[in-house]
Design a protein around this motif. Structure first.
Motif, PDB file in Angstrom:
ATOM      1  N   CYS A 183      10.435   8.649  -5.744  1.00 42.15           N
ATOM      2  CA  CYS A 183       9.199   8.766  -4.960  1.00 42.15           C
ATOM      3  C   CYS A 183       9.023   7.561  -4.041  1.00 42.15           C
ATOM      4  O   CYS A 183       8.563   7.715  -2.909  1.00 42.15           O
ATOM      5  CB  CYS A 183       7.984   8.912  -5.870  1.00 42.15           C
ATOM      6  SG  CYS A 183       7.717  10.592  -6.437  1.00 42.15           S
ATOM      7  N   LEU A 184       9.370   6.397  -4.507  1.00 37.67           N
ATOM      8  CA  LEU A 184       9.244   5.205  -3.668  1.00 37.67           C
ATOM      9  C   LEU A 184      10.095   5.315  -2.408  1.00 37.67           C
ATOM     10  O   LEU A 184       9.705   4.844  -1.352  1.00 37.67           O
ATOM     11  CB  LEU A 184       9.633   3.941  -4.447  1.00 37.67           C
ATOM     12  CG  LEU A 184       8.623   3.467  -5.471  1.00 37.67           C
ATOM     13  CD1 LEU A 184       9.209   2.316  -6.276  1.00 37.67           C
ATOM     14  CD2 LEU A 184       7.318   3.064  -4.817  1.00 37.67           C
ATOM     15  N   ALA A 227       1.087   6.784  -6.761  1.00 40.53           N
ATOM     16  CA  ALA A 227      -0.059   7.670  -6.988  1.00 40.53           C
ATOM     17  C   ALA A 227       0.350   9.128  -6.765  1.00 40.53           C
ATOM     18  O   ALA A 227      -0.057  10.018  -7.523  1.00 40.53           O
ATOM     19  CB  ALA A 227      -1.219   7.288  -6.071  1.00 40.53           C
ATOM     20  N   LEU A 228       1.156   9.386  -5.743  1.00 37.12           N
ATOM     21  CA  LEU A 228       1.643  10.745  -5.504  1.00 37.12           C
ATOM     22  C   LEU A 228       2.525  11.216  -6.665  1.00 37.12           C
ATOM     23  O   LEU A 228       2.452  12.374  -7.077  1.00 37.12           O
ATOM     24  CB  LEU A 228       2.409  10.826  -4.183  1.00 37.12           C
ATOM     25  CG  LEU A 228       1.556  10.758  -2.917  1.00 37.12           C
ATOM     26  CD1 LEU A 228       2.438  10.606  -1.674  1.00 37.12           C
ATOM     27  CD2 LEU A 228       0.651  11.975  -2.797  1.00 37.12           C
ATOM     28  N   PHE A 229       3.343  10.322  -7.193  1.00 37.19           N
ATOM     29  CA  PHE A 229       4.183  10.650  -8.351  1.00 37.19           C
ATOM     30  C   PHE A 229       3.303  11.074  -9.530  1.00 37.19           C
ATOM     31  O   PHE A 229       3.536  12.111 -10.156  1.00 37.19           O
ATOM     32  CB  PHE A 229       5.051   9.439  -8.713  1.00 37.19           C
ATOM     33  CG  PHE A 229       5.937   9.642  -9.906  1.00 37.19           C
ATOM     34  CD1 PHE A 229       7.028  10.481  -9.838  1.00 37.19           C
ATOM     35  CD2 PHE A 229       5.684   8.969 -11.086  1.00 37.19           C
ATOM     36  CE1 PHE A 229       7.874  10.656 -10.943  1.00 37.19           C
ATOM     37  CE2 PHE A 229       6.506   9.136 -12.187  1.00 37.19           C
ATOM     38  CZ  PHE A 229       7.605   9.984 -12.116  1.00 37.19           C
ATOM     39  N   ARG A 230       2.268  10.277  -9.827  1.00 35.08           N
ATOM     40  CA  ARG A 230       1.355  10.609 -10.930  1.00 35.08           C
ATOM     41  C   ARG A 230       0.614  11.912 -10.643  1.00 35.08           C
ATOM     42  O   ARG A 230       0.459  12.752 -11.534  1.00 35.08           O
ATOM     43  CB  ARG A 230       0.353   9.473 -11.156  1.00 35.08           C
ATOM     44  CG  ARG A 230       0.946   8.267 -11.845  1.00 35.08           C
ATOM     45  CD  ARG A 230      -0.119   7.263 -12.240  1.00 35.08           C
ATOM     46  NE  ARG A 230      -0.932   6.808 -11.123  1.00 35.08           N
ATOM     47  CZ  ARG A 230      -0.633   5.800 -10.323  1.00 35.08           C
ATOM     48  NH1 ARG A 230       0.466   5.104 -10.529  1.00 35.08           N
ATOM     49  NH2 ARG A 230      -1.432   5.461  -9.338  1.00 35.08           N
ATOM     50  N   HIS A 231       0.150  12.078  -9.405  1.00 29.15           N
ATOM     51  CA  HIS A 231      -0.579  13.291  -9.033  1.00 29.15           C
ATOM     52  C   HIS A 231       0.323  14.519  -9.167  1.00 29.15           C
ATOM     53  O   HIS A 231      -0.102  15.555  -9.701  1.00 29.15           O
ATOM     54  CB  HIS A 231      -1.103  13.150  -7.606  1.00 29.15           C
ATOM     55  CG  HIS A 231      -2.076  14.204  -7.214  1.00 29.15           C
ATOM     56  ND1 HIS A 231      -2.801  14.122  -6.067  1.00 29.15           N
ATOM     57  CD2 HIS A 231      -2.448  15.376  -7.781  1.00 29.15           C
ATOM     58  CE1 HIS A 231      -3.564  15.194  -5.948  1.00 29.15           C
ATOM     59  NE2 HIS A 231      -3.362  15.972  -6.978  1.00 29.15           N
ATOM     60  N   ASP A 249       0.823  -1.209   0.000  1.00 29.02           N
ATOM     61  CA  ASP A 249       0.000   0.000   0.000  1.00 29.02           C
ATOM     62  C   ASP A 249       0.861   1.265   0.000  1.00 29.02           C
ATOM     63  O   ASP A 249       0.470   2.291  -0.551  1.00 29.02           O
ATOM     64  CB  ASP A 249      -1.014   0.008   1.141  1.00 29.02           C
ATOM     65  CG  ASP A 249      -0.393  -0.131   2.511  1.00 29.02           C
ATOM     66  OD1 ASP A 249       0.730  -0.642   2.635  1.00 29.02           O
ATOM     67  OD2 ASP A 249      -1.055   0.275   3.495  1.00 29.02           O
ATOM     68  N   THR A 250       2.043   1.197   0.586  1.00 31.56           N
ATOM     69  CA  THR A 250       2.963   2.339   0.555  1.00 31.56           C
ATOM     70  C   THR A 250       3.468   2.553  -0.866  1.00 31.56           C
ATOM     71  O   THR A 250       3.560   3.693  -1.337  1.00 31.56           O
ATOM     72  CB  THR A 250       4.144   2.121   1.512  1.00 31.56           C
ATOM     73  OG1 THR A 250       3.632   1.913   2.829  1.00 31.56           O
ATOM     74  CG2 THR A 250       5.090   3.299   1.524  1.00 31.56           C
ATOM     75  N   ILE A 251       3.792   1.474  -1.557  1.00 31.99           N
ATOM     76  CA  ILE A 251       4.236   1.567  -2.948  1.00 31.99           C
ATOM     77  C   ILE A 251       3.138   2.196  -3.800  1.00 31.99           C
ATOM     78  O   ILE A 251       3.389   3.130  -4.567  1.00 31.99           O
ATOM     79  CB  ILE A 251       4.634   0.178  -3.496  1.00 31.99           C
ATOM     80  CG1 ILE A 251       5.869  -0.341  -2.770  1.00 31.99           C
ATOM     81  CG2 ILE A 251       4.849   0.224  -5.007  1.00 31.99           C
ATOM     82  CD1 ILE A 251       6.184  -1.794  -3.042  1.00 31.99           C
TER      83      ILE A 251
END
Length: 88
Positions: free
Chosen positions: A42-43, A11-15, A4-6
């Motif tokens: 980001c990971l 998702a934050l990277f895409r956002h 879920d962290t990945i």
């Protein structure tokens, strides 16, 4: 790292990419390996909460926050996209 962290970090990277105006970013416009390296940065980021907060507070196309490990990459990618769209 938990799955879920990945998912959250990617998702934050895409956002963040969308927030920078890179909604329709052509991956071929980014040098090979750079997109993957950005996702990997980001990971490994520990500022997920700060990133989420920043994304909810800041206007679209605001410059990336300085704490972002991809700030310079996002700036370069935006410039490359602008250059590619400029009339020749």
């Amino acid at each position: 790292m938990r799955i879920d962290t990945i998912d959250e970090r990617l998702a934050l990277f895409r956002h963040m990419a969308g927030h920078m105006g890179l909604h329709a970013l052509d991956p071929s416009a980014i040098p090979p390996g750079e997109l993957r390296a950005g996702a990997e940065r980001c990971l490994g980021c520990r500022a997920g909460a700060a990133c989420r907060d920043w994304l909810t507070r800041e206007a679209e196309n605001a410059p990336p926050p300085e704490f972002c490990r991809n700030a310079e990459s996002f700036r370069r990618w935006v410039e490359a996209e602008i250059d590619a769209a400029a009339p020749r």
